[in-house]
Design a protein around this motif. Structure first.
Motif: not given
Length: 78
Positions: A43-54
């Motif tokens: 979740v952390r990786y995908i959230a980082g790609i999208l520039n979102l919090e987890e």
């Protein structure tokens, strides 16, 4: 209701209301989660790609929030 110094005081009943899941968002979120797990991403990786919090990304996977078109485009390109 309370009366204080001639003014009527109304007790506020503001609680955090749980947002309801949207069936359309649930389908999208379920597919996102499946693809994320199949590709071995966190979740952390995908959230980082999208520039979102987890937590924000988790709400998308749970179907509470929707995935915007620009965020979907970012995932598609990745």
């Amino acid at each position: 209701m309370k009366e204080s110094k001639g003014m009527l005081m109304v007790k506020s009943n503001k609680r955090k209301e749980k947002k309801q899941k949207n069936p359309c968002n649930c389908g999208v979120g379920k597919r996102l989660r499946t693809i994320r797990i199949e590709n071995g991403h966190t979740v952390r990786y995908i959230a980082g790609i999208l520039n979102l919090e987890e937590d924000s990304y988790r709400r998308i996977e749970y179907g509470i929030n929707s995935l915007s078109a620009d965020k979907a485009n970012i995932l598609h390109r990745k």
